[in-house]
Design a protein around this motif. Structure first.
Motif, PDB file in Angstrom:
ATOM      1  N   THR A  34      -4.170 136.820  -0.028  1.00 27.36           N
ATOM      2  CA  THR A  34      -3.544 137.477   1.203  1.00 27.36           C
ATOM      3  C   THR A  34      -2.761 136.538   1.848  1.00 27.36           C
ATOM      4  O   THR A  34      -2.189 137.046   2.889  1.00 27.36           O
ATOM      5  N   THR A  35      -2.629 135.169   1.557  1.00 30.95           N
ATOM      6  CA  THR A  35      -1.870 134.371   2.005  1.00 30.95           C
ATOM      7  C   THR A  35      -0.470 134.008   1.245  1.00 30.95           C
ATOM      8  O   THR A  35       0.443 133.257   1.816  1.00 30.95           O
ATOM      9  N   SER A  36      -0.765 134.294   0.121  1.00 30.30           N
ATOM     10  CA  SER A  36       0.443 133.913  -0.782  1.00 30.30           C
ATOM     11  C   SER A  36       1.782 134.484  -0.470  1.00 30.30           C
ATOM     12  O   SER A  36       1.876 135.980  -0.353  1.00 30.30           O
ATOM     13  N   THR A  37       2.841 133.876  -0.586  1.00 34.15           N
ATOM     14  CA  THR A  37       4.155 134.397  -0.675  1.00 34.15           C
ATOM     15  C   THR A  37       5.136 134.488  -2.028  1.00 34.15           C
ATOM     16  O   THR A  37       6.094 134.294  -2.123  1.00 34.15           O
ATOM     17  N   LYS A  38       4.174 134.164  -3.029  1.00 32.80           N
ATOM     18  CA  LYS A  38       4.663 134.024  -4.509  1.00 32.80           C
ATOM     19  C   LYS A  38       5.503 135.560  -4.693  1.00 32.80           C
ATOM     20  O   LYS A  38       4.761 136.632  -4.065  1.00 32.80           O
ATOM     21  N   VAL A  39       6.541 135.517  -5.278  1.00 34.13           N
ATOM     22  CA  VAL A  39       7.308 136.958  -5.527  1.00 34.13           C
ATOM     23  C   VAL A  39       6.786 137.659  -6.546  1.00 34.13           C
ATOM     24  O   VAL A  39       6.306 137.166  -7.565  1.00 34.13           O
ATOM     25  N   ASP A  45      16.038 143.118  -2.794  1.00 33.98           N
ATOM     26  CA  ASP A  45      15.688 143.890  -1.730  1.00 33.98           C
ATOM     27  C   ASP A  45      14.339 144.389  -2.019  1.00 33.98           C
ATOM     28  O   ASP A  45      13.650 144.890  -1.125  1.00 33.98           O
ATOM     29  N   ASN A  46      13.812 144.645  -3.262  1.00 39.86           N
ATOM     30  CA  ASN A  46      12.665 145.110  -3.650  1.00 39.86           C
ATOM     31  C   ASN A  46      11.652 143.933  -3.986  1.00 39.86           C
ATOM     32  O   ASN A  46      10.361 144.658  -4.373  1.00 39.86           O
ATOM     33  N   ILE A  47      12.039 143.038  -4.049  1.00 39.42           N
ATOM     34  CA  ILE A  47      10.673 141.859  -4.271  1.00 39.42           C
ATOM     35  C   ILE A  47       9.972 141.797  -3.168  1.00 39.42           C
ATOM     36  O   ILE A  47      10.447 141.979  -2.165  1.00 39.42           O
ATOM     37  N   LEU A  48       8.788 141.636  -3.426  1.00 43.71           N
ATOM     38  CA  LEU A  48       7.730 141.376  -2.250  1.00 43.71           C
ATOM     39  C   LEU A  48       6.872 140.173  -2.518  1.00 43.71           C
ATOM     40  O   LEU A  48       6.662 139.680  -3.462  1.00 43.71           O
ATOM     41  N   GLU A  49       6.425 139.647  -1.349  1.00 40.42           N
ATOM     42  CA  GLU A  49       5.520 138.323  -1.606  1.00 40.42           C
ATOM     43  C   GLU A  49       4.112 139.123  -1.899  1.00 40.42           C
ATOM     44  O   GLU A  49       3.833 140.181  -1.558  1.00 40.42           O
ATOM     45  N   GLU A  50       3.120 138.098  -2.582  1.00 37.87           N
ATOM     46  CA  GLU A  50       1.982 138.607  -2.919  1.00 37.87           C
ATOM     47  C   GLU A  50       1.286 139.129  -1.931  1.00 37.87           C
ATOM     48  O   GLU A  50       0.617 140.188  -2.063  1.00 37.87           O
ATOM     49  N   LYS A  51       1.150 138.451  -0.668  1.00 40.68           N
ATOM     50  CA  LYS A  51       0.613 139.329   0.492  1.00 40.68           C
ATOM     51  C   LYS A  51       0.955 140.649   0.809  1.00 40.68           C
ATOM     52  O   LYS A  51       0.107 141.279   1.074  1.00 40.68           O
ATOM     53  N   GLU A  52       2.109 140.807   0.579  1.00 43.79           N
ATOM     54  CA  GLU A  52       2.776 142.287   0.864  1.00 43.79           C
ATOM     55  C   GLU A  52       2.183 143.099  -0.186  1.00 43.79           C
ATOM     56  O   GLU A  52       1.641 144.298   0.095  1.00 43.79           O
ATOM     57  N   CYS A  53       2.081 142.843  -1.538  1.00 46.56           N
ATOM     58  CA  CYS A  53       1.663 143.537  -2.354  1.00 46.56           C
ATOM     59  C   CYS A  53       0.014 143.873  -2.090  1.00 46.56           C
ATOM     60  O   CYS A  53      -0.526 144.949  -2.370  1.00 46.56           O
ATOM     61  N   VAL A  54      -0.539 142.757  -1.923  1.00 50.35           N
ATOM     62  CA  VAL A  54      -2.043 143.106  -1.610  1.00 50.35           C
ATOM     63  C   VAL A  54      -2.312 143.820  -0.401  1.00 50.35           C
ATOM     64  O   VAL A  54      -3.081 144.954  -0.499  1.00 50.35           O
TER      65      VAL A  54
END
Ligand code: SF4
Length: 338
Positions: A313-318, A222-231
């Motif tokens: 800004t497009t990456s969904t890597k976790v 529940d706490n992991i983010l996609e790279e684009k969310e981190c950005v």
């Protein structure tokens, strides 16, 4: 005075894992008495020093029993901990070793998988590693120690990690551990993005590709983010990059006696100094004041500047947010160094 832990790569590691956050380093046995020399070096500046003779594989040296005793003896006030770690390399080669683990109170041991045999051998960098992990699991259980399996997931092994669920089932691991009052645990994650694992960035798992069967086992899913969310979060935060020196200082020391903090990999920009080349008083000042090349380079940066330069800004890597921050810092430092 602050507490110090010295974590020293005195012997090396039999594995060459492709996710290793410390980074690959040569295996060199350090000269005898280096341990005592290191304690003497830091003793004038710290009242409490805990000594660890291993940074990578615990108990990799043949005289692991004496070694453990010596780590305890030479520590000043502090005492080394066992954590939930052991050498699976030694577990399958030395029948006395599991008895030693029992004696020092080990109740759980973490073992790392990357899928089934071919994939695990490939990622650990050693033939037969998978079979050794299974054998180590049996040895631990037979001696009342619970194995804890962790699996690192990438785009290329995600389906194999699912197959590990069948292996766990067939081996009855939950029931076998429950029979002696311990719990078998299995968890999956992508690891931080330092050390060797940076090289796996292109195959870092994308959130939508995590197999559904693995979600209940994913570490803090529940706490992991996609790279684009981190950005997005970091662009909005304007948070400055600060690594405070805590009251408990942990130093990683390489086999050529370069000194590093323990919060990321051991690469050139992160070297604080060298025990043989640097005056102890000056090295300790740098440690306590955070006056190091890496910390000085990043002191005036903000995460928002770094994600503007390096974030996708497009990456969904976790990522966890903290792992992503460190990934950005290291992208910057690598750029500065080149
Ligand atoms: S992850 Fe651990 S076992 Fe693997 S290479 Fe790094 S130190 Fe050795």
């Amino acid at each position: 005075m602050k507490k110090l832990s010295l974590v020293v790569d005195m012997y090396g590691c039999p594995n060459r894992c492709k996710h290793c956050w410390l980074g690959h380093m040569p295996n060199c046995k350090m000269a005898d008495k280096t341990d005592e020399f290191l304690i003497e070096y830091f003793k004038p500046y710290f009242e409490n020093i805990t000594y660890y003779s291993w940074l990578r594989e615990p108990d990799y040296c043949d005289d692991y029993r004496q070694r453990w005793m010596k780590d305890n003896e030479i520590s000043i006030q502090g005492r080394p901990m066992r954590f939930e770690l052991a050498s699976f390399y030694r577990l399958v080669r030395d029948e006395e070793y599991v008895k030693f683990l029992k004696e020092v109170g080990v109740k759980k041991v973490q073992l790392t998988f990357f899928g089934l045999e071919t994939m695990t051998d490939f990622y650990i960098g050693r033939k037969n590693a998978y079979n050794e992990l299974l054998l180590a699991t049996d040895i631990l259980i037979s001696n009342g120690i619970a194995p804890r399996w962790q699996a690192f997931i990438f785009e290329d092994n995600k389906n194999e990690i699912v197959k590990l669920l069948d292996v766990i089932d067939k081996q009855n691991l939950y029931e076998r551990c429950a029979s002696f009052g311990e719990e078998f645990k299995f968890f999956v994650h992508a690891g931080s993005c330092d050390g060797e694992n940076v090289k796996q960035y292109p195959i870092r798992i994308q959130k939508e590709n995590i197999p559904k069967q693995l979600i209940p086992y994913y570490w803090e899913y529940d706490n992991i983010l996609e790279e684009k969310e981190c950005v997005k979060l970091l662009l909005e935060s304007h948070e400055k990059i600060i690594f405070e020196t805590s009251e408990d200082i942990v130093l990683n020391i390489s086999n050529d006696l370069d000194v590093y903090f323990n919060y990321t990999h051991m690469t050139k920009p992160w070297i604080i100094g060298n025990i043989l080349k640097d005056d102890a008083k000056e090295l300790v000042r740098k440690i306590v004041e955070g006056d190091t090349y890496a910390l000085n380079m990043i002191r005036n940066c903000s995460y928002s500047e770094l994600v503007k330069r390096y974030g996708d800004t497009t990456s969904t890597k976790v990522f966890t947010l903290d792992d992503y921050k460190m990934y950005m810092v290291n992208r910057y430092l690598d750029d500065c160094a080149n």
